[in-house]
Design a protein around this motif. Structure first.
Motif, PDB file in Angstrom:
ATOM      1  N   THR B 313      -7.884  13.149  17.784  1.00 34.04           N
ATOM      2  CA  THR B 313      -8.668  12.181  17.022  1.00 34.04           C
ATOM      3  C   THR B 313      -7.808  11.062  16.449  1.00 34.04           C
ATOM      4  OG1 THR B 313      -8.444  13.452  15.004  1.00 34.04           O
ATOM      5  CG2 THR B 313     -10.381  13.889  16.343  1.00 34.04           C
ATOM      6  N   LEU B 379     -11.547  17.995  25.596  1.00 31.72           N
ATOM      7  CA  LEU B 379     -11.534  16.881  24.653  1.00 31.72           C
ATOM      8  C   LEU B 379     -12.844  16.597  23.922  1.00 31.72           C
ATOM      9  CD1 LEU B 379     -10.339  14.356  23.402  1.00 31.72           C
ATOM     10  CD2 LEU B 379     -10.358  13.302  25.639  1.00 31.72           C
ATOM     11  N   PRO B 380     -13.964  16.430  24.621  1.00 31.93           N
ATOM     12  CA  PRO B 380     -15.173  16.069  23.873  1.00 31.93           C
ATOM     13  C   PRO B 380     -15.572  17.134  22.860  1.00 31.93           C
ATOM     14  CG  PRO B 380     -15.477  15.728  26.217  1.00 31.93           C
ATOM     15  CD  PRO B 380     -14.202  16.486  26.059  1.00 31.93           C
ATOM     16  N   PHE B 381     -15.324  18.384  23.203  1.00 29.14           N
ATOM     17  CA  PHE B 381     -15.665  19.442  22.256  1.00 29.14           C
ATOM     18  C   PHE B 381     -14.682  19.454  21.088  1.00 29.14           C
ATOM     19  CE2 PHE B 381     -15.482  23.945  20.874  1.00 29.14           C
ATOM     20  CZ  PHE B 381     -16.751  24.001  20.331  1.00 29.14           C
ATOM     21  N   ASP B 382     -13.409  19.234  21.390  1.00 28.98           N
ATOM     22  CA  ASP B 382     -12.417  19.231  20.304  1.00 28.98           C
ATOM     23  C   ASP B 382     -12.703  18.136  19.293  1.00 28.98           C
ATOM     24  OD1 ASP B 382      -9.797  20.130  19.131  1.00 28.98           O
ATOM     25  OD2 ASP B 382      -9.369  18.017  19.455  1.00 28.98           O
ATOM     26  N   ILE B 383     -13.231  16.992  19.787  1.00 30.77           N
ATOM     27  CA  ILE B 383     -13.564  15.924  18.853  1.00 30.77           C
ATOM     28  C   ILE B 383     -14.485  16.469  17.762  1.00 30.77           C
ATOM     29  CG2 ILE B 383     -14.781  13.723  18.626  1.00 30.77           C
ATOM     30  CD1 ILE B 383     -12.185  13.376  20.025  1.00 30.77           C
ATOM     31  N   HIS B 384     -15.400  17.339  18.141  1.00 24.72           N
ATOM     32  CA  HIS B 384     -16.303  17.900  17.135  1.00 24.72           C
ATOM     33  C   HIS B 384     -15.611  18.908  16.235  1.00 24.72           C
ATOM     34  CE1 HIS B 384     -19.753  19.416  15.107  1.00 24.72           C
ATOM     35  NE2 HIS B 384     -19.751  20.563  15.732  1.00 24.72           N
ATOM     36  N   VAL B 385     -14.814  19.788  16.801  1.00 23.84           N
ATOM     37  CA  VAL B 385     -14.304  20.895  15.973  1.00 23.84           C
ATOM     38  C   VAL B 385     -12.884  20.694  15.480  1.00 23.84           C
ATOM     39  CG1 VAL B 385     -15.827  22.660  16.882  1.00 23.84           C
ATOM     40  CG2 VAL B 385     -13.662  22.198  18.024  1.00 23.84           C
ATOM     41  N   HIS B 386     -12.252  19.606  15.853  1.00 26.75           N
ATOM     42  CA  HIS B 386     -10.890  19.368  15.354  1.00 26.75           C
ATOM     43  C   HIS B 386     -10.872  19.404  13.824  1.00 26.75           C
ATOM     44  CE1 HIS B 386      -7.015  17.555  14.602  1.00 26.75           C
ATOM     45  NE2 HIS B 386      -7.594  16.606  13.897  1.00 26.75           N
ATOM     46  N   ASP B 387      -9.830  20.049  13.278  1.00 29.81           N
ATOM     47  CA  ASP B 387      -9.690  20.164  11.826  1.00 29.81           C
ATOM     48  C   ASP B 387     -10.884  20.831  11.151  1.00 29.81           C
ATOM     49  OD1 ASP B 387      -7.162  19.562  11.110  1.00 29.81           O
ATOM     50  OD2 ASP B 387      -7.488  17.431  10.820  1.00 29.81           O
ATOM     51  N   THR B 388     -11.447  21.814  11.830  1.00 27.40           N
ATOM     52  CA  THR B 388     -12.471  22.613  11.185  1.00 27.40           C
ATOM     53  C   THR B 388     -12.029  24.077  11.220  1.00 27.40           C
ATOM     54  OG1 THR B 388     -13.612  23.181  13.209  1.00 27.40           O
ATOM     55  CG2 THR B 388     -14.269  21.144  12.135  1.00 27.40           C
ATOM     56  N   GLY B 450     -17.056  26.734  11.306  1.00 25.95           N
ATOM     57  CA  GLY B 450     -16.375  25.527  11.757  1.00 25.95           C
ATOM     58  C   GLY B 450     -17.300  24.636  12.555  1.00 25.95           C
ATOM     59  N   MET B 451     -18.011  25.240  13.506  1.00 27.51           N
ATOM     60  CA  MET B 451     -18.901  24.433  14.326  1.00 27.51           C
ATOM     61  C   MET B 451     -20.048  23.865  13.513  1.00 27.51           C
ATOM     62  SD  MET B 451     -19.061  26.184  18.025  1.00 27.51           S
ATOM     63  CE  MET B 451     -19.346  27.827  17.489  1.00 27.51           C
ATOM     64  N   LEU B 452     -20.492  24.641  12.517  1.00 30.24           N
ATOM     65  CA  LEU B 452     -21.612  24.166  11.714  1.00 30.24           C
ATOM     66  C   LEU B 452     -21.211  23.011  10.809  1.00 30.24           C
ATOM     67  CD1 LEU B 452     -23.456  27.434  10.720  1.00 30.24           C
ATOM     68  CD2 LEU B 452     -24.256  25.623  12.214  1.00 30.24           C
ATOM     69  N   GLY B 453     -19.933  22.823  10.588  1.00 35.76           N
ATOM     70  CA  GLY B 453     -19.553  21.639   9.817  1.00 35.76           C
ATOM     71  C   GLY B 453     -18.609  21.867   8.665  1.00 35.76           C
TER      72      GLY B 453
END
Ligand code: HEA
Ligand code: HEA
Ligand code: CUA
Ligand SMILES: [Cu+2]
Lengths: 442, 563, 203
Positions: B313, B379-388, B450-453
């Motif tokens: 990111t 990559l596209p998935f990591d964008i969502h979960v990076h640093d979670t 993590g995935m939930l936010g």
């Protein structure tokens, strides 16, 4: 010694059968697994989220197969290949099987290639620049996001003009207003450390990187297109989260994306009222100050019950007007408050450290704040407290006087009013403010 | 009977070996150049750091029991808590712990008298206590609070002096790690007995070799990065300060160029341990020995090309794709290891010793961490979960589910060699059960929050996540409790465990062909390794084990007497 | 069962073998150390390169490029010094302690000359350059290199003094100390050449 099992030439047929059974079980298991996918993800509120979730679905299937395969084989081994009590013999001397080794090198490699291709496609599709972005009222607009410890600020550089013909800039604080189908493209800048702008419901995230302020920082950008979420009530709100550690208040650094149902709702519920408020600010400096102060990031560090702020990084502003007069001998309350805003390092309240962001009249100051805005903010803060030390009867003179003593700047107390001659919009286009500050300072 | 190489030294012709006394406890507190002493010193010291780091984790979980900030005085106090948790666990626990295992076992497996540079070995260890003091002192003077990754400008312009101490301490630890690794490489390459070619070397040695190569090539980058950080902090340079023409991504690049390979420094020795443990306790040769050895090297090599997957990111978008691809490639050599281990236990005669349980636990948990690793690489998935918390979950699955499980396996496996006494197997199994389930329920739900936010490194979170966090915290306390079982077991077994004998597991590698504990010079004379370190199931192997038994454990080994 | 004695490889005289092994270990250890530590210098080069690409031009606008003349002289001195170190080792191998000492003396003198020039360069970086990363990375790299040169020079001095003592006492000279020191000095030269190219020639 039991040698009956030694020197088995190849993998046993039983093993092959069991593996096949397990593959089957795992496929069923994975299917069951993936029914949970929507439960563990936030709502799909952007076009991008659809494809990212598709990728996640694929990852779940592949991961699930690997998971069930490995755990299954482990379970079988644990159940069937235990040594019997007292059996001190060895297993078969079986050193390996080149064919098998090639197979389990090639298959994961192929899976990887597949995954890489899928991810690449989704990535390029999602990051492709859109033809028309931030369309508002038929025209492209610039929406900027500023991150500062510990708050987000969104500004819309609109194409509407104010009385002087300058473009109007809307500051919506920690809220991003958008509407279904708008191609959002935000320009992100940080004032201090690295932050990361994350909207879980949109599946987008991007770090804000410090860059040389002389060259305008180091803008990064983030793109997404809100879509309709079944069963959601509009305007719908989704959290914005800071995902990069930025210090004490990192966990509190949040905001909201407000998605309006369509462009007309967006205009009616957010855009037009905001423009109207800018063109017609209340004449009373206290009321105006109440609006202006909320456009800055003061809430990220201070507590102020009347505005429902509750951060504890900086000193509380509750009852500030009661204390301001006594803090520094020979200084009026108005002066103390004004200096505390524009020149925060001048006084550090005991128990706190010198952390406050820079607010000031220069265009280069991290948070550009005109003298007129300062005036209204001081006016508002002067009302915070039971027994104000300020000259409440006479704010319109006392505050400009204080600002003049402290900074040598004249304040145009009628700013923003239609009738005022030399008025300036509260945040004018580049350059003009600087010259104003220069010419007015003596 | 076939010809058998029996590694008898002065005990030729089967004289009974004299029982070797354990070194006095006081020897462990002194400077010593004996690799066995140093190994134990490393081990005990890093375990103490594990307890400190673990206690901090308990603090983290206590704070996260509720969504508000209540235990901690401020967000900053929480930040320094996980900063120190991460730093201690990585720099003061896992990395030195592998130096402990390597130090004790590698020279023995090679039939060497000691490491190549005994003095340097001791020096590398003795750098650790002062470094630890420096780092931990930082906790008491405006502590470091920028995370173990210490990204500038948070770690330069916005942190107190503790950050300087943090960097100094990490610097010393890096130097210690380089010196230790040079020692391992030279020992492994130069000090094998003539009969032991590289392809007959035990897999732990392969893994330590690969690890050490990574350490000597990558750690200097950490030294470089920390030098710049220190200069920026104390000498007024602006390498990371954008206002002075510096670049914050510079740190991220150099830091991760070290720290990604470092994660393999943290897990490869564990994989070496696994190859030993799984083979011995399922009485079967390691499946595909060469590929298992080579895949260590493959992981080491590819590991150098993936660092920017931590920067998905922040990196320029066009550079992200290549790193996604290299990252995914690592799944292939790691997969080879996993499948080869399955092939190793498949059809064997598995003895469910505690060491074996932790070995199997490693496979079962590490694979989850590996799968989530590949997900993160997408990559596209990591964008969502990076640093979670998804990432937090990933790396605890590989670090705890991988490295720590392997450390426990190593402990149960080699404890008899170190102390001459067996660990209590019953307590070992209880320990395993608590650890396995405590671990699973602590870290698996983290994926979901993590995935939930829920971002990582926050002390306050939205109330929706509270039930999840309470489940996590509760399980974490169970996990923390499980540590007391093993501590009790170690202490009890050290004094009262059954006598182990030379070779309680009837293993074929050289460390078992000497008394437990080994004499000061390890072997009385140059030992001859068995032709195949994992040649279980052959007559020659059985005869070899028999001969070792006769030579070194006249009273019979524990394995015989217990069962 | 064949006897262990028959099957074992006859070791050479154990003392000899230990000494040989120790030398072998030292050499390998030194090589690995050099391969490892050169990575720090690479890290600094990466720093230089990444920072230079964050500027539109390099050297940045308004900064005069460094004059490569003096550094080139310094580089020559350092190279010559390395050659002398090598000749000194060769003399020692031929048992000519005095020749060794002579070469070594000259090598150290050249080393000092190198360092003097570098100090001068370090101290006279213009304010304009220092305000940018052009000057900052130059100081970082030369300074970092200087620390190494200084340390190794000190070791050389120590070896030299030991050599003097040995010549008087006639004891056999410890050749590993000389070999190791020499290798470290080559390392210093090699690392410098990398820096020299990056700092003064690659634009
Ligand atoms: C021991 C430590 C360790 C290990 C071994 C790994 C292994 C891997 N890691 Fe992990 N990682 C960390 C420790 C580790 N990691 C840490 C500490 C962080 C966070 C740092 C921080 O920010 O604080 C991190 C973060 C991290 C990130 C960044 C996340 C983010 O911040 O956004 C990524 C992204 O790509 C990643 C990927 C991987 C991959 C692909 C592997 C691979 O090596 C895994 C390979 C293994 C398998 C895949 C399983 C076995 C294989 C098979 C059974 C074959 C078949 C499989 C398939 C075809 C899928 N890791
Ligand atoms: C090897 C590495 C390792 C290990 C073993 C662990 C072990 C644990 N970790 Fe940690 N962790 C990291 C490495 C590790 N961690 C890293 C690198 C980070 C990132 C830091 C950062 O963001 O910068 C991190 C971050 C991290 C977080 C995220 C913090 C945040 O982002 O806000 C959390 C949260 O739950 C956590 C929890 C735990 C838990 C519950 C354990 C448990 O497994 C621990 C179990 C406890 C014990 C085994 C000890 C038992 C001891 C006692 C109960 C007390 C006895 C005390 C005395 C006798 C003195 N860890
Ligand atoms: Cu801003 Cu975290
Ligand atoms: Cu990584």
């Amino acid at each position: 010694m039991d040698n009956s099992r030694s020197n088995i030439p190849s993998i046993s047929p039983a093993a092959v059968v069991v593996t096949a059974v397990f593959l089957l079980v795992s496929i069923i298991g994975v299917n069951w697994f993936t029914t949970f996918v929507p439960l563990v993800l936030p709502p799909q509120a952007s076009a991008e989220s659809k494809s990212v979730d598709e990728l996640f679905y694929i990852l779940m299937i592949i991961g699930g197969v690997v998971f069930f395969l490995i755990q299954g084989m482990l379970l079988i081994s644990v159940l069937f290949f235990r040594a019997r009590d007292g059996d001190l013999g060895d297993g078969p001397t079986y050193h390996g099987n080149p064919l098998l080794e090639i197979v389990w090198t090639i298959i994961p490699a192929l899976v990887i290639v597949f995954l890489a291709v899928v991810s690449y496609n989704i990535w390029t599709q999602n990051s492709e620049p859109k033809a028309a972005v931030n369309m508002i009222d038929g025209e492209e607009t610039k929406i900027k996001v500023t991150g500062a410890r510990y708050a987000w600020t969104h500004t819309y550089e609109t194409n509407r003009l104010d009385a002087d013909g300058d473009p109007i800039v809307i500051n919506s604080g920690d809220k991003l207003h958008t509407y279904i189908g708008q191609n959002v493209d935000l320009e992100l800048r940080t004032q201090d450390v690295i932050h990361s702008y994350w909207v879980p419901a949109m599946r987008v995230k991007q770090d804000l990187l410090p860059g040389n302020p002389d060259f305008g920082g180091r803008p990064t950008d983030i793109r997404f297109t809100p879509i309709r979420v079944e069963g959601a009530a509009y305007p719908a709100e989704y959290p914005i989260v800071c995902a990069e550690l930025c210090g004490d208040g990192h966990g509190r650094m949040r905001g909201t994306v407000v998605v309006h149902e369509d462009e007309s709702q967006f205009l009616a519920q957010f855009f037009e009222p905001a423009i109207y408020a800018i063109l017609n600010p209340p004449a009373d400096p206290v009321l105006r100050g109440e609006i202006v102060i909320q456009e800055y990031i003061c809430n990220s560090c201070h507590t102020l019950d009347s505005l429902e702020w509750s951060s504890r990084t900086g000193p509380s502003l509750n009852g500030i007007a009661e204390r301001a007069g006594e803090r520094v001998a020979g200084q009026s309350a108005e002066e103390y408050i004004a200096i505390s805003v524009w020149n925060a390092p001048a006084f550090v309240v005991p128990g706190y450290t010198e952390q406050m962001a820079v607010f000031g009249p220069d265009q280069t100051d991290a948070n550009h704040m005109t003298a007129e805005e300062l005036y209204s903010i001081v006016a508002f803060l002067c009302t915070q407290g039971e027994q104000s030390d300020c000259d409440l009867e006479n704010l319109t003179e006392a505050i400009p006087q204080a600002i003049k003593t402290a900074f040598g700047l004249e304040v145009d107390i009628s700013f923003g009013q239609d009738d005022a001659e030399a008025s300036q919009p509260e945040a004018a286009a580049d350059g003009s403010d600087e010259s104003e500050a220069d010419s007015e300072s003596d | 009977m076939a010809t058998i190489a029996v590694p008898l030294g002065a005990q030729e012709q089967g004289q009974a070996a004299e029982a070797v006394q354990r070194p006095a406890l006081s020897e462990y507190l002194r400077w010593s150049v004996d690799h066995k002493i140093i190994g134990v010193q490393y081990g005990v010291a890093s375990f103490l750091f594990f307890l400190i780091g673990g206690a901090m984790a308990m603090g983290i979980r206590l704070e996260l029991w509720t969504p508000d900030l209540d235990l901690m005085v401020s967000g900053a106090a929480y930040n320094s808590l996980f900063t120190f948790h991460g730093t201690i666990m990585i720099f003061l626990f896992i990395i030195p712990m592998w130096a402990a295992v390597g130090n004790f076992v590698v020279p023995l497996q090679l039939g060497a008298k000691d490491m190549a540079f005994p003095w340097l070995n001791a020096f590398a260890f003795w750098l650790i206590p002062p470094a630890a003091v420096v780092v931990l002192l930082g906790y008491f003077v405006s502590p470091a609070e920028a995370g173990w990754t210490s990204y500038p400008p948070l770690s330069t312009l916005f942190s107190g002096d503790g950050q300087t101490l943090w960097a100094l301490g990490a610097h010393l630890l890096g130097i210690s790690s380089i010196m230790g690794s040079i020692n391992f490489i030279v020992t492994i390459l130069n000090m094998r007995p003539p009969q032991m070619t590289l392809w007959r070397m035990p897999l732990l040695c392969w893994a330590v070799l690969a690890t050490s190569i990574i350490a000597v090539m990558a750690t200097p980058f950490l030294a470089g990065a920390l030098t710049l950080l220190l200069l920026d902090r104390v000498a007024g340079t602006t390498f990371f300060d954008a206002a002075g023409g510096g670049d914050v991504l510079l740190w991220q690049n150099i830091f991760w160029f070290y720290s990604h390979p470092a994660v393999y420094i943290m897990v490869l020795p564990g994989m070496g341990v696994l190859s030993e443990v799984l083979s011995v306790h399922s009485r079967k040769p390691v499946f595909g020995y060469r590929m298992v050895g080579l895949s260590s090297m493959g992981i080491a090599f590819v590991g150098f090309t993936v660092w920017a997957h931590h920067m998905f990111t922040s990196l320029q978008p066009e550079l992200r794709i290549p790193f996604m691809i290299t990252t995914m490639i690592i799944a292939v050599p790691t997969g080879i290891k996993m499948f080869s281990w399955l092939g190793t236990i498949w059809g064997g005669k598995i003895h469910f010793t505690s060491a074996m349980l932790f070995g199997l636990g490693f496979m079962s948990m590490f694979v989850i961490g590996g799968i989530t690793g590949v997900m993160l690489a997408a990559l596209p998935f990591d964008i969502h979960v990076h640093d979670t918390y998804f990432v937090v979950s990933h790396f605890h699955f590989v670090l705890f589910g991988g490295s720590v499980f392997a450390i426990y396996a190593a402990l149960y496996h080699w404890f008899p060699k170190v102390t001459g006494r067996m660990m209590n197997e019953r307590l070992g199994r209880i320990h395993f059960a608590f650890t396995y389930f405590g671990f699973l329920f602590t870290f698996f739900p983290m994926h979901i929050v993590g995935m939930l936010g829920m971002p990582r490194r926050v002390a306050v979170y939205v109330p929706e996540f509270q039930p999840w966090n309470q489940l996590i915290s509760f399980s974490a306390f169970v996990l923390g409790f499980s540590t007391f079982i093993v501590i009790y077991n170690v202490i009890k077994s050290y004094y009262h465990g059954p006598i182990a004998g030379a070779n309680p597991w009837r293993a074929l590698t050289l460390e078992w062909a000497t008394t437990s504990p080994p004499p000061v010079t390890n072997f009385v004379d140059d030992p001859i390794p068995f032709e195949d370190p994992y040649g279980y199931g052959t007559e020659a192997a059985a005869a070899y084990v028999e001969a070792v038994e006769a030579a070194f454990s006249p009273g019979g080994s524990a394995a015989r007497t217990e069962r | 069962m064949t006897s262990y004695v028959e099957r074992r490889v006859k070791p050479k005289l154990s003392l000899d073998r230990d000494a040989e092994l120790r030398l072998k270990n030292n050499r390998l250890g030194m090589n690995i150390f050099q391969a490892s530590w050169i990575m720090v210098f690479f890290a600094m080069i990466v720093v230089n390169w990444q920072l230079r690409y964050s500027y539109a031009q390099w050297p940045p606008a308004g900064v005069t490029p460094f004059d490569p003349l003096l550094p080139s002289i310094a580089t020559l001195a350092l190279l010559l010094s390395s050659v002398l170190v090598r000749r000194g080792r060769q003399s020692l191998q031929a048992d000519e302690v005095s020749g060794f000492l002579a070469c070594w003396r000259l090598a150290m003198a050249l080393g000092v000359a190198f360092m003097a020039i570098i100090i001068y360069e370090f101290a006279t970086v213009s304010q304009a350059a220092l305000a940018t990363q052009y000057g900052a990375t130059m100081r970082l790299m030369t300074g970092f290199h200087f620390v190494h040169a200084l340390a190794i020079l000190a070791v050389m001095l120590w070896v030299y003094r030991a050599g003097l003592n040995d010549m008087r006492s006639g004891r056999p000279y410890n050749s590993w100390a000389v070999e190791g020191t020499a290798k470290l000095w080559y390392f210093v030269s090699f690392a410098w050449i990398l820096f020299y190219l990056v700092l003064y020639w690659i634009r």
